[in-house]
Design an enzyme around this catalytic site. Structure first.
Site, PDB file in Angstrom:
ATOM      1  N   CYS A  56       6.854  13.802  -2.993  1.00  0.00           N
ATOM      2  CA  CYS A  56       5.975  13.686  -4.152  1.00  0.00           C
ATOM      3  C   CYS A  56       4.527  13.392  -3.743  1.00  0.00           C
ATOM      4  CB  CYS A  56       6.543  12.669  -5.130  1.00  0.00           C
ATOM      5  SG  CYS A  56       5.966  12.970  -6.800  1.00  0.00           S
ATOM      6  N   ARG A  97       3.502  15.652 -17.891  1.00  0.00           N
ATOM      7  CA  ARG A  97       4.024  15.092 -16.647  1.00  0.00           C
ATOM      8  C   ARG A  97       5.499  15.474 -16.497  1.00  0.00           C
ATOM      9  NH1 ARG A  97       1.866  11.390 -13.337  1.00  0.00           N
ATOM     10  NH2 ARG A  97       3.383  10.242 -12.091  1.00  0.00           N
ATOM     11  N   HIS A 154      12.721  12.455  -5.632  1.00  0.00           N
ATOM     12  CA  HIS A 154      13.004  11.053  -5.340  1.00  0.00           C
ATOM     13  C   HIS A 154      14.512  10.859  -5.465  1.00  0.00           C
ATOM     14  CE1 HIS A 154       8.767  10.043  -5.688  1.00  0.00           C
ATOM     15  NE2 HIS A 154       8.713  10.560  -6.893  1.00  0.00           N
TER      16      HIS A 154
HETATM   17  N1  GLN Z   1       0.473  10.732  -8.150  1.00  0.00           N
HETATM   18  C1  GLN Z   1       1.163  11.981  -7.993  1.00  0.00           C
HETATM   19  C2  GLN Z   1       1.361  12.730  -9.293  1.00  0.00           C
HETATM   20  O1  GLN Z   1       1.506  12.139 -10.339  1.00  0.00           O
HETATM   21  C3  GLN Z   1       2.496  11.734  -7.300  1.00  0.00           C
HETATM   22  C4  GLN Z   1       3.465  10.893  -8.104  1.00  0.00           C
HETATM   23  C5  GLN Z   1       4.665  10.489  -7.326  1.00  0.00           C
HETATM   24  O2  GLN Z   1       4.611  10.303  -6.131  1.00  0.00           O
HETATM   25  N2  GLN Z   1       5.797  10.293  -7.991  1.00  0.00           N
HETATM   26  O3  GLN Z   1       1.392  13.948  -9.290  1.00  0.00           O
END
Ligand code: GLN
Length: 248
Positions: free
Chosen positions: A95, A134, A202
């Site tokens: 990520c 998101r 994750h």
């Molecule tokens: N900050 C990054 C995004 O939102 C990665 C988020 C994360 O590592 N879960 O795209």
């Protein structure tokens, strides 16, 4: 032939890239070695400390936008990970870590920051209008056939979308069966370039997908003794697949 010296696993900047529990990937790798009677050493690398050369595996996890910018700034300073990769080291980046090992990514304020350039991908808030929401939820990825892995299960939580640059090296980790992943029209997740893997999964991804952990370890060792179990891992995977209504 396995070697005798401990496999060195570097966990990069856990205070910045540890928000989503991806430090568990180090635990899984070390434990799967120890179950085989092979020594393992996990080396936590605090932010601000130099990244050690000579590790076998470098792990970068997920994080929020601003810590991710700080992590990239620190890691770019001598780009020790790039030197290690040139010597054959393995990298697993999840990520925010995935975005950081790419060419560029957005910070929280929308400005584009340089990544490490270990893989030929770029991340943006969106490659289309309107900006998509998101990506949050379960993700299931059908791995690229040449990896010879079972379905990859995980959890994603990211705003960024990631695409391979034109004529970029590497190939996707796999095709998304459920979830968003890279968020590109080809429905892929992640990237694999040599021994470097980036992914949005994750979980921690190696806890949910021990076969992927063993693939990374086989890149280090060449050969690994067979490891059965523990049986709970496979039972949990089957329960998850059932709950997600995904068929292997
Ligand atoms: N900050 C990054 C995004 O939102 C990665 C988020 C994360 O590592 N879960 O795209």
């Amino acid at each position: 032939m396995s070697r005798d010296s401990a496999t060195r696993i570097a966990l990069i900047y856990p205070e910045l890239l540890g928000t989503y529990g991806d430090g568990g990937n180090a635990t899984v790798l070390a434990q799967r070695l120890r179950w085989r009677g092979l020594p393992a050493e996990v080396i936590g690398v605090p932010a601000g400390e130099p990244v050690p050369a000579g590790c076998d595996i470098y792990l970068l996890g997920g994080g929020e936008d601003e810590p991710q910018v700080l992590a990239a700034e620190g890691l770019r300073q001598n780009n020790a990970i790039a030197h290690a990769v040139a010597q054959g080291a393995v990298v697993l980046a999840v990520c925010a870590g995935y975005q950081v090992i790419g060419v560029s990514f957005p910070g929280g304020e929308g400005r584009i920051h340089d990544g490490l350039g270990l893989v030929d991908v770029e991340t943006r808030r969106s490659f289309e209008q309107p900006v998509p929401p998101r990506a949050v939820g379960d993700i299931v990825v059908e791995p690229a056939p040449e990896l010879e892995l079972p379905l990859l299960l995980g959890y994603e939580n990211h705003g960024g979308r990631t695409r391979t640059l034109p004529n970029g090296h590497g190939r996707p980790l796999g095709t998304v069966r459920k979830g968003v992943g890279n968020g590109t029209p080809d429905h892929t997740d992640g990237v694999v370039n040599g021994r470097v893997i980036g992914t949005y999964l994750h979980g921690p991804v190696l806890a949910q997908n021990p076969a992927l952990a063993d693939l990374l370890l086989s890149w280090v060792h060449g050969w690994l003794p067979e490891l059965a179990g523990p049986p709970e891992t496979e039972m949990l995977r089957q329960a998850r697949l059932h709950a997600l209504d995904v068929h292997a």
